[in-house]
Write an enzyme that holds these catalytic residues in place. Structure first.
Site, PDB file in Angstrom:
ATOM      1  N   GLU A  52      20.090 -15.062 -46.958  1.00  0.00           N
ATOM      2  CA  GLU A  52      19.457 -15.093 -45.641  1.00  0.00           C
ATOM      3  C   GLU A  52      17.954 -15.324 -45.715  1.00  0.00           C
ATOM      4  O   GLU A  52      17.351 -15.853 -44.788  1.00  0.00           O
ATOM      5  CB  GLU A  52      19.758 -13.820 -44.852  1.00  0.00           C
ATOM      6  CG  GLU A  52      21.219 -13.675 -44.411  1.00  0.00           C
ATOM      7  CD  GLU A  52      22.088 -13.015 -45.476  1.00  0.00           C
ATOM      8  OE1 GLU A  52      21.636 -12.842 -46.632  1.00  0.00           O
ATOM      9  OE2 GLU A  52      23.248 -12.670 -45.148  1.00  0.00           O
ATOM     10  N   PHE A 114      28.851   1.414 -40.498  1.00  0.00           N
ATOM     11  CA  PHE A 114      28.882   0.437 -41.579  1.00  0.00           C
ATOM     12  C   PHE A 114      27.967  -0.747 -41.239  1.00  0.00           C
ATOM     13  O   PHE A 114      28.080  -1.324 -40.163  1.00  0.00           O
ATOM     14  CB  PHE A 114      30.316  -0.050 -41.812  1.00  0.00           C
ATOM     15  CG  PHE A 114      30.402  -1.101 -42.889  1.00  0.00           C
ATOM     16  CD1 PHE A 114      30.076  -0.788 -44.206  1.00  0.00           C
ATOM     17  CD2 PHE A 114      30.778  -2.399 -42.587  1.00  0.00           C
ATOM     18  CE1 PHE A 114      30.131  -1.760 -45.193  1.00  0.00           C
ATOM     19  CE2 PHE A 114      30.840  -3.375 -43.568  1.00  0.00           C
ATOM     20  CZ  PHE A 114      30.510  -3.046 -44.881  1.00  0.00           C
ATOM     21  N   GLN A 115      27.061  -1.064 -42.147  1.00  0.00           N
ATOM     22  CA  GLN A 115      26.097  -2.158 -41.998  1.00  0.00           C
ATOM     23  C   GLN A 115      25.213  -2.021 -40.769  1.00  0.00           C
ATOM     24  O   GLN A 115      24.784  -3.016 -40.179  1.00  0.00           O
ATOM     25  CB  GLN A 115      26.801  -3.520 -42.025  1.00  0.00           C
ATOM     26  CG  GLN A 115      27.450  -3.771 -43.387  1.00  0.00           C
ATOM     27  CD  GLN A 115      27.860  -5.208 -43.605  1.00  0.00           C
ATOM     28  OE1 GLN A 115      28.202  -5.916 -42.668  1.00  0.00           O
ATOM     29  NE2 GLN A 115      27.840  -5.632 -44.854  1.00  0.00           N
ATOM     30  N   LYS A 164      27.670  -6.398 -31.508  1.00  0.00           N
ATOM     31  CA  LYS A 164      28.881  -7.220 -31.561  1.00  0.00           C
ATOM     32  C   LYS A 164      29.642  -7.187 -30.233  1.00  0.00           C
ATOM     33  O   LYS A 164      30.125  -8.214 -29.759  1.00  0.00           O
ATOM     34  CB  LYS A 164      29.764  -6.704 -32.691  1.00  0.00           C
ATOM     35  CG  LYS A 164      30.962  -7.573 -32.977  1.00  0.00           C
ATOM     36  CD  LYS A 164      31.681  -7.106 -34.235  1.00  0.00           C
ATOM     37  CE  LYS A 164      32.813  -8.062 -34.586  1.00  0.00           C
ATOM     38  NZ  LYS A 164      33.470  -7.675 -35.847  1.00  0.00           N
ATOM     39  N   MET A 470      -0.108 -17.479 -62.425  1.00  0.00           N
ATOM     40  CA  MET A 470      -1.290 -16.981 -61.735  1.00  0.00           C
ATOM     41  C   MET A 470      -1.573 -15.527 -62.113  1.00  0.00           C
ATOM     42  O   MET A 470      -2.730 -15.132 -62.262  1.00  0.00           O
ATOM     43  CB  MET A 470      -1.124 -17.135 -60.221  1.00  0.00           C
ATOM     44  CG  MET A 470      -2.362 -16.787 -59.436  1.00  0.00           C
ATOM     45  SD  MET A 470      -3.789 -17.779 -59.939  1.00  0.00           S
ATOM     46  CE  MET A 470      -3.713 -19.129 -58.767  1.00  0.00           C
TER      47      MET A 470
HETATM   48  C1  LIG Z   1       7.583 -12.621 -53.774  1.00  0.00           C
HETATM   49  C2  LIG Z   1       6.350 -12.502 -54.588  1.00  0.00           C
HETATM   50  N1  LIG Z   1       6.320 -11.658 -55.637  1.00  0.00           N
HETATM   51  C3  LIG Z   1       5.207 -11.555 -56.402  1.00  0.00           C
HETATM   52  C4  LIG Z   1       4.091 -12.286 -56.106  1.00  0.00           C
HETATM   53  C5  LIG Z   1       2.832 -12.154 -56.957  1.00  0.00           C
HETATM   54  N2  LIG Z   1       2.516 -13.423 -57.617  1.00  0.00           N
HETATM   55  C6  LIG Z   1       1.607 -14.291 -57.130  1.00  0.00           C
HETATM   56  S1  LIG Z   1       1.480 -15.695 -58.046  1.00  0.00           S
HETATM   57  C7  LIG Z   1       2.629 -15.122 -59.141  1.00  0.00           C
HETATM   58  C8  LIG Z   1       3.029 -15.936 -60.324  1.00  0.00           C
HETATM   59  C9  LIG Z   1       3.784 -17.151 -59.952  1.00  0.00           C
HETATM   60  O1  LIG Z   1       4.363 -17.683 -61.119  1.00  0.00           O
HETATM   61  P1  LIG Z   1       5.126 -19.061 -61.093  1.00  0.00           P
HETATM   62  O2  LIG Z   1       6.078 -19.113 -59.969  1.00  0.00           O
HETATM   63  O3  LIG Z   1       5.680 -19.338 -62.440  1.00  0.00           O
HETATM   64  O4  LIG Z   1       3.952 -20.089 -60.738  1.00  0.00           O
HETATM   65  P2  LIG Z   1       2.628 -20.462 -61.553  1.00  0.00           P
HETATM   66  O5  LIG Z   1       1.556 -19.500 -61.133  1.00  0.00           O
HETATM   67  O6  LIG Z   1       2.950 -20.341 -63.026  1.00  0.00           O
HETATM   68  O7  LIG Z   1       2.314 -21.849 -61.136  1.00  0.00           O
HETATM   69  C10 LIG Z   1       3.100 -13.862 -58.767  1.00  0.00           C
HETATM   70  C11 LIG Z   1       4.084 -13.074 -59.526  1.00  0.00           C
HETATM   71  C12 LIG Z   1       4.161 -13.137 -54.981  1.00  0.00           C
HETATM   72  N3  LIG Z   1       3.125 -13.862 -54.575  1.00  0.00           N
HETATM   73  N4  LIG Z   1       5.300 -13.234 -54.266  1.00  0.00           N
END
Ligand SMILES: Cc1ncc(C[n+]2csc(CCOP(=O)(O)OP(=O)(O)O)c2C)c(N)n1
Lengths: 563, 78
Positions: A52, A114-115, A164, A470
């Protein structure tokens, strides 16, 4: 006497009335009456997602690409809670997503049935409006009201929760009441006359004026007005992450993106400017850095539809509350023609070649240039969150408005793949690339199955650096290179593509770019291209968290080699 | 500084929840909160005493005026 319809049929009828042609969802117990009614409504195409969350992001992508509402549907409980991240994403980026959730029957409400979850309660702070409709005779009007709220003024997500038994109840269907049209938006022409001429005077008197434009320019379609304002005054233009593509990157007045990963000369221009005209942006902390040191010399003129944004993050000298397009058009008329050649030359003089943190030959620059060349600018780019997002934002030469779609405010990893499905359905005649990191891609890669089943030919790109890049970069710069929980394993993406029955390629070197992207471009269905990039490449420059825009890190603090 | 915020809110718990939630997420110090009948049918009067500086209260007011179900808001220093 009107037609006798069930609540479920009414939901469908209102969607058709509102011009909805595509919805994204996943069935379950509490939403079964709606799914029972749906096959009788040929006007609506339902896309069965695999999770979803993807339904909400796809609806969001569709909304951003079309400017119309995007609709997602889920069952109660886990189905509804899975929508949460998508709704929060839409709320932060002002996207008109309409969520319809099934709920347990009224007699069961509050009994931990439920749910049963209180999804209206859960989503209260991340929706513009939400309601549980307990009376079928009100359902049509409550749906119409929710849709109107999603669209009007500053757009945002809404949620309508329907028990529902209400979906099953029958009532007489009534056409929309034409009197119930949404109210007028703020910023009447009279109220604005004065501030517009004041703004024009400020611009005329400025020595170093800047135009900063954000998502509001895209939401209101103010591109022409912004370009005219820039050209009539010579003001250089800065585009925030969500304002990218509001002005073609090739325009001589286009400077680029500000903020945490903005180029040094762009941020320095902000710090030196004496007047900043900000249109449809909220001066978010990723743009301003430490607000105490933000644009210390500038008087800020803030144009925004949302009065609660004025002065929220930075002090504003002059506020123009109204639709970005109409206010900017009035500004264009009001300003006296002038130029800013010396100022622009000064800014461009500060520009320097990007720090080369890249060791291999398959650089982010080469990949982005390759995608651009293959797509001939007939393309919308949807990015995920992380280093690749910044590289694409900075390097892709966007030519047409609203061709860059990303999760800005919430920074939601996992956004790109499902959102790109929505964008592709909205723009069937152009290429849609979903560009993700290896982390974000694995958050929603299950949606390849949706693309295959529903024939949604998105082109998937994965920047594989073997890290949550990042976060690893932050660890390198600010946590003594402790790479805690950032190395990330990936499956074999070429085999993954094969398992889904779509073409897949791995690109390890620049020489493979052209041939692979050429084949990916002409493929009919979804495709997947993995780019194996340097593991420890960094995004430069970077303003450290808490620092001002005057304090960028411009090169590798220490060269690190991972064992 | 204490301010009395006086809100005209749709008379349902959802609208009230949204209005109070807007104050809660700002972590404002609230010393009193009362609900009474509003001026018009279907409306309630929500009065909240908050302790905050002028700027914070002003921002909260503008956000409150955007909240679905909030029809009006005024404030007075106490
Ligand atoms: C849902 C979610 N969880 C954690 C983060 C924290 N976060 C920001 S950038 C990043 C790393 C992203 O890694 P990747 O998808 O491999 O991309 P890259 O930076 O290597 O291009 C994380 C964990 C986020 N922004 N969103």
């Amino acid at each position: 006497m009107g037609e006798l319809l069930s609540g479920a049929q009414i939901l469908c009828r209102v969607l058709v009335e509102e011009g909805v042609d595509t919805i994204w969802g996943y069935p379950g117990g509490a939403i079964m009456p709606f799914y029972h009614a749906l096959p009788d409504v040929p006007e609506i195409r339902h896309i069965l997602v695999r999770h979803e969350q993807a339904a909400a992001h796809a609806a969001d992508g569709y909304a951003r690409a079309t400017g119309r509402i995007g609709v997602c549907v889920a069952t109660s409980g886990p189905g509804a809670t899975n929508l949460v991240t998508g709704l929060a994403t839409a709320q932060m980026d002002s996207s008109p997503v309409v969520a319809i959730t099934g709920q347990v029957p009224r007699a069961m409400l509050g009994r931990d049935a439920f749910q049963e979850t209180d999804v209206v309660g859960i989503t209260l702070p991340i929706t513009k409006h939400s309601c549980l409709v307990a009376d079928v005779t009100e359902l049509a009007d409550r749906m119409r009201e929710a849709i109107a709220i999603a669209r009007e003024g500053r757009p945002g997500p809404v949620l309508v929760d329907v028990p529902k038994d209400v979906q099953n109840q029958k009532t007489e269907y009534r056409e929309p009441d034409p009197r119930l049209t949404p109210g007028a938006s703020p910023g009447s022409p009279e109220a604005l006359a004065d501030p517009v001429s004041q703004a024009a005077r400020l611009i005329a008197a400025a020595e170093r004026p800047l135009l900063m434009v954000g998502h509001g320019v895209i939401l209101s379609g103010a591109y022409d007005a912004v370009r005219q304002l820039a050209e009539k005054t010579g003001m250089p233009v800065i585009t925030t992450l969500l304002g990218i593509s509001a002005l073609p990157a090739s325009h001589p007045l286009h400077l680029g993106m500000p903020g945490m990963h903005g180029e040094v000369h762009v941020n320095r221009a902000i710090q030196r400017a004496d007047v900043i005209v900000g249109i449809g942006l909220r001066f978010d902390d990723r743009v301003t850095g430490n607000t105490k040191g933000f644009a210390p010399r500038a008087k800020i003129v803030h144009v925004d539809l949302d009065a609660s944004e004025i002065g929220k993050n930075v002090p504003v000298a002059l506020a123009l509350v109204g639709d970005a397009r109409s206010v900017t058009e009035r500004l264009v008329t009001a300003v006296a023609p002038r130029g800013c050649e010396a100022w622009l030359a000064e800014i461009l003089g500060w520009a320097r070649p990007p720090a080369d943190s890249y060791r291999g030959d398959l650089s982010p620059d080469a990949i982005v240039a390759g995608i651009h060349a293959a797509a001939h600018d007939r393309c919308t780019i949807v990015t995920d969150v992380g280093q690749h997002q910044m590289w694409v934002a900075k390097l892709y030469p966007y030519g047409r408005p609203n061709t860059h779609i990303t999760s800005g405010g919430l920074g939601t990893m996992g956004f790109a793949v499902p959102a790109a499905m929505g964008v592709k359905l909205a723009r069937p005649r152009e290429d849609v690339w979903a560009i993700s990191g290896d982390g974000g891609f694995q958050m929603n890669m299950q949606e390849i199955a949706t693309m295959v089943q529903e024939r949604i030919p998105v082109k998937l790109a994965v920047f594989n650096n073997g890290y949550l890049g990042m976060v690893r970069q932050w660890q390198q710069f600010f946590h003594g290179k402790r790479y805690s929980a950032t190395p990330i394993w990936s499956p074999d993406y070429v085999k993954l593509a094969a398992a889904y029955g779509i073409p897949g390629w791995r690109v390890d070197s620049a020489s493979e770019l052209e041939p692979v992207l050429a084949r990916a471009s002409v493929a009919e269905g979804p495709v997947l291209v993995e780019f194996v990039i340097e593991q420890e490449a960094n995004v430069f420059p970077m303003i450290p968290p808490g620092a001002t825009l005057s304090e960028p890190i411009e090169a590798e603090p220490a060269v690190g080699v991972r064992e | 500084m204490a301010y009395a915020l006086s809100l005209s809110v749709d008379q349902d718990l959802l609208a009230l929840g949204r209005a109070v939630g807007e104050l809660r997420r700002r972590n404002l110090k609230v010393s009193a909160i009362t609900l009474g009948p509003g001026a018009d049918a279907g409306q309630a009067r929500l009065t909240v005493i908050v302790d905050a500086d002028e700027g914070t209260v002003e921002m909260a007011m503008r956000k409150l005026l955007k909240v679905s179900g909030v029809r009006g808001a005024t404030r007075e220093p106490q």
